[in-house]
Design an enzyme around this catalytic site. Structure first.
Site, PDB file in Angstrom:
ATOM      1  CG  ASN A   8      72.021 -16.720  88.798  1.00 13.27           C
ATOM      2  OD1 ASN A   8      71.852 -16.556  90.005  1.00 13.27           O
ATOM      3  ND2 ASN A   8      72.273 -15.718  87.961  1.00 13.27           N
ATOM      4  CE  LYS A  18      68.879 -14.178  86.454  1.00 13.08           C
ATOM      5  NZ  LYS A  18      69.076 -13.254  85.357  1.00 13.08           N
ATOM      6  CG  HIS A  39      75.168 -12.603  86.726  1.00 13.75           C
ATOM      7  ND1 HIS A  39      74.297 -11.646  86.260  1.00 13.75           N
ATOM      8  CD2 HIS A  39      74.677 -13.795  86.312  1.00 13.75           C
ATOM      9  CE1 HIS A  39      73.315 -12.232  85.608  1.00 13.75           C
ATOM     10  NE2 HIS A  39      73.527 -13.542  85.619  1.00 13.75           N
ATOM     11  CD  GLU A  53      70.787 -10.293  86.419  1.00 14.68           C
ATOM     12  OE1 GLU A  53      70.790 -10.872  87.521  1.00 14.68           O
ATOM     13  OE2 GLU A  53      70.155 -10.722  85.431  1.00 14.68           O
ATOM     14  CD  GLU A 107      75.300 -15.833  82.389  1.00 14.09           C
ATOM     15  OE1 GLU A 107      74.505 -16.765  82.475  1.00 14.09           O
ATOM     16  OE2 GLU A 107      75.303 -14.876  83.174  1.00 14.09           O
ATOM     17  N   GLY A 113      67.694 -13.055  80.336  1.00 15.85           N
ATOM     18  CA  GLY A 113      66.355 -12.691  80.781  1.00 15.85           C
ATOM     19  C   GLY A 113      65.511 -12.036  79.699  1.00 15.85           C
ATOM     20  CB  SER A 126      67.014 -16.776  76.883  1.00 15.34           C
ATOM     21  OG  SER A 126      66.792 -15.449  77.332  1.00 15.34           O
TER      22      SER A 126
HETATM   23  C1  PEP Z   1      71.564 -15.757  84.245  1.00 16.57           C
HETATM   24  O1  PEP Z   1      71.011 -15.139  85.148  1.00 16.57           O
HETATM   25  O2  PEP Z   1      72.743 -16.076  84.388  1.00 16.57           O
HETATM   26  C2  PEP Z   1      70.788 -16.056  83.037  1.00 16.57           C
HETATM   27  C3  PEP Z   1      71.415 -16.596  82.033  1.00 16.57           C
HETATM   28  O3  PEP Z   1      69.429 -15.766  83.063  1.00 16.57           O
HETATM   29  P1  PEP Z   1      68.311 -16.292  82.011  1.00 16.57           P
HETATM   30  O4  PEP Z   1      68.545 -17.769  81.837  1.00 16.57           O
HETATM   31  O5  PEP Z   1      67.022 -15.981  82.683  1.00 16.57           O
HETATM   32  O6  PEP Z   1      68.534 -15.545  80.732  1.00 16.57           O
END
Ligand code: PEP
Length: 257
Positions: A9, A11, A97, A99, A169, A175, A215
């Site tokens: 992803n 973003k 997601h 976000e 998630e 992040g 992460s």
């Molecule tokens: C994501 O954006 O779905 C995500 C898991 O980000 P990160 O791996 O940076 O935590």
């Protein structure tokens, strides 16, 4: 057996040129990515989606939108429909997601409409669920996941649920550099699978892939996917570099580079 799925992803990162350079590096680097034993999906920004779709053509790598609107067309400034994603070369789409939920107000009902629109257009939805730190600390993780899974997938057939992807998630791990432990991920994934089984039957729950996101890095992916109900990863930050993502694909498949 569920084939591991490693999804990138991006973003709001990468121009068209940067996306093309990533694909060339992933496919044409010294080693070249070994696609056996795992599926790969890349979710670029909308503007780079056709370039990525062209770059990966014939490799089996999927391409995902990062969001969609549930209507086919209309006065929805800034939105993209499922049909438009398909035309641009998408095979998958990320829905709900955290976000989008947190910054753009996506509710479980919106996630449900988007998931249905994606399926109707032939896209495979990657439906994201996950609790906040406050919810986890309050002991609400199972209830939040049940509500998001049931709400987001409401009205779907068992067959549809068997083909789509759920991504767990935890919001506190996205992040932040703070990853769920393998045991925490395993527990949440088992809860999601049992929720799927209660709502759609054991066959659908067995076929549905549940990815972990939060992460994920080359150094922790192997331990996470070793959990019985973790079928791969949705990767944000560490998917932006082709070498790092390549190592995550290898680790997610259970091998080392
Ligand atoms: C994501 O954006 O779905 C995500 C898991 O980000 P990160 O791996 O940076 O935590």
């Amino acid at each position: 057996m569920r084939t591991p799925l490693l999804a990138a992803n991006w973003k709001m990162y990468k121009t068209v040129g940067e996306a093309e350079a990533f694909v060339s590096a992933l496919l044409g680097g010294t080693e070249g990515v070994d696609l056996a034993g795992a599926e790969i999906v890349i979710a670029p920004p909308f503007t780079a989606l056709p370039a990525v779709a062209t770059g990966v053509r014939g490799t089996g790598i999927g391409v995902a939108g990062q969001d969609l609107h549930w209507e086919a067309e209309g006065a929805f400034t800034g939105a993209i429909s499922a049909g438009m994603l398909v035309e641009a070369g998408a095979t998958h789409v990320i829905v709900g997601h955290s976000e989008r939920r947190r910054l753009f107000g996506d509710t479980d009902d919106a996630v449900n409409r988007k998931t249905k629109a994606a399926l109707a257009a032939g896209l495979i939805p990657i439906v994201c669920v996950g609790e906040t730190l406050e919810e986890r600390d309050g002991g609400e993780m199972p209830a939040v996941l049940t509500r998001q899974v049931r709400g987001g997938l409401n009205g779907l057939s068992a067959e549809q649920v068997g083909t789509l992807v759920v991504a767990y998630e935890p919001v506190w791990a996205i992040g932040t550099g703070r990853t769920a432990s393998a045991a925490q991920a395993g527990e949440a994934h088992a809860h999601i699978r049992s929720t799927l089984s209660d709502a759609f039957g054991a066959d659908a729950a067995d076929s549905c892939r549940i990815l972990y996101g939060g992460s994920v890095k080359p150094g922790n992916v192997k331990e996470l996917v070793a959990q019985a109900d973790v079928d791969g990863a949705l990767v944000g930050g560490a998917s932006l570099d082709p070498n790092s993502f390549h190592q995550i694909v290898a680790g997610g498949r259970g091998t080392e580079l």
